[in-house]
Design a protein around this motif. Structure first.
Motif, PDB file in Angstrom:
ATOM      1  N   THR A   8      62.293  24.601 -14.854  1.00 19.25           N
ATOM      2  CA  THR A   8      62.413  26.035 -15.146  1.00 19.25           C
ATOM      3  C   THR A   8      62.727  26.815 -13.879  1.00 19.25           C
ATOM      4  O   THR A   8      63.616  27.672 -13.867  1.00 19.25           O
ATOM      5  CB  THR A   8      61.118  26.572 -15.790  1.00 19.25           C
ATOM      6  OG1 THR A   8      60.895  25.870 -17.014  1.00 19.25           O
ATOM      7  CG2 THR A   8      61.187  28.062 -16.047  1.00 19.25           C
ATOM      8  N   ASP A   9      62.010  26.519 -12.796  1.00 17.22           N
ATOM      9  CA  ASP A   9      62.246  27.199 -11.515  1.00 17.22           C
ATOM     10  C   ASP A   9      63.642  26.919 -10.977  1.00 17.22           C
ATOM     11  O   ASP A   9      64.292  27.801 -10.417  1.00 17.22           O
ATOM     12  CB  ASP A   9      61.203  26.778 -10.481  1.00 17.22           C
ATOM     13  CG  ASP A   9      59.814  27.322 -10.784  1.00 17.22           C
ATOM     14  OD1 ASP A   9      59.694  28.225 -11.641  1.00 17.22           O
ATOM     15  OD2 ASP A   9      58.853  26.839 -10.157  1.00 17.22           O
ATOM     16  N   LEU A  10      64.106  25.710 -11.171  1.00 16.03           N
ATOM     17  CA  LEU A  10      65.446  25.342 -10.730  1.00 16.03           C
ATOM     18  C   LEU A  10      66.504  26.073 -11.548  1.00 16.03           C
ATOM     19  O   LEU A  10      67.421  26.691 -10.989  1.00 16.03           O
ATOM     20  CB  LEU A  10      65.625  23.831 -10.842  1.00 16.03           C
ATOM     21  CG  LEU A  10      66.916  23.237 -10.323  1.00 16.03           C
ATOM     22  CD1 LEU A  10      67.092  23.516  -8.844  1.00 16.03           C
ATOM     23  CD2 LEU A  10      66.931  21.739 -10.573  1.00 16.03           C
ATOM     24  N   ALA A  11      66.378  26.052 -12.865  1.00 13.61           N
ATOM     25  CA  ALA A  11      67.365  26.676 -13.755  1.00 13.61           C
ATOM     26  C   ALA A  11      67.402  28.192 -13.601  1.00 13.61           C
ATOM     27  O   ALA A  11      68.467  28.807 -13.688  1.00 13.61           O
ATOM     28  CB  ALA A  11      67.069  26.303 -15.207  1.00 13.61           C
ATOM     29  N   SER A  12      66.259  28.797 -13.332  1.00 11.16           N
ATOM     30  CA  SER A  12      66.192  30.261 -13.235  1.00 11.16           C
ATOM     31  C   SER A  12      66.653  30.781 -11.879  1.00 11.16           C
ATOM     32  O   SER A  12      66.876  31.976 -11.712  1.00 11.16           O
ATOM     33  CB  SER A  12      64.762  30.739 -13.484  1.00 11.16           C
ATOM     34  OG  SER A  12      63.922  30.372 -12.390  1.00 11.16           O
ATOM     35  N   SER A  17      65.672  30.889  -4.537  1.00 10.96           N
ATOM     36  CA  SER A  17      65.223  32.132  -3.891  1.00 10.96           C
ATOM     37  C   SER A  17      64.042  31.875  -2.968  1.00 10.96           C
ATOM     38  O   SER A  17      63.977  32.419  -1.859  1.00 10.96           O
ATOM     39  CB  SER A  17      64.838  33.175  -4.942  1.00 10.96           C
ATOM     40  OG  SER A  17      65.954  33.551  -5.696  1.00 10.96           O
ATOM     41  N   GLN A  18      63.110  31.047  -3.409  1.00 14.23           N
ATOM     42  CA  GLN A  18      61.956  30.716  -2.575  1.00 14.23           C
ATOM     43  C   GLN A  18      62.380  29.953  -1.330  1.00 14.23           C
ATOM     44  O   GLN A  18      61.899  30.243  -0.230  1.00 14.23           O
ATOM     45  CB  GLN A  18      60.944  29.885  -3.361  1.00 14.23           C
ATOM     46  CG  GLN A  18      60.150  30.682  -4.359  1.00 14.23           C
ATOM     47  CD  GLN A  18      59.165  29.809  -5.117  1.00 14.23           C
ATOM     48  OE1 GLN A  18      59.488  28.678  -5.502  1.00 14.23           O
ATOM     49  NE2 GLN A  18      57.980  30.329  -5.338  1.00 14.23           N
TER      50      GLN A  18
END
Length: 90
Positions: A8-12, A17-18
């Motif tokens: 989810t973090d990768l796709a979003s 950003s992090q």
């Protein structure tokens, strides 16, 4: 990177950003390959069960690039997209 949250973090774009923010703020960054014996090397020359340092995190012409260093500096070197001699650099 296999967990649902990581995907989810990768796709979003949150992970990217992090990484950019952490690099800008001077954090020491690292990554690890999937567990396994360090004698096993993927087809792209990633050593299994190994830690890598992240030297640079940049976006260039729409390409999200992370420069990764193998601290062992042995004969195993990345040979996938954006490798030292790959055509992507031209």
């Amino acid at each position: 990177m296999r967990s649902a949250q990581a995907q989810t973090d990768l796709a979003s774009g949150r992970l990217w950003s992090q990484l950019l923010r952490f690099k800008q703020e001077g954090f020491l960054l690292g990554a690890g390959s999937p567990s396994g014996s360090d004698v096993h090397v993927s087809s792209s020359s990633i050593v299994q069960g190994h830690a890598y340092s992240l030297l640079q995190v940049r976006e260039v012409d729409g390409h999200k690039l992370v420069q990764v260093r193998n601290p062992w500096t042995n004969e195993v070197e990345w040979n996938g997209f954006w490798a030292d001699s790959s055509p992507e650099w031209t």
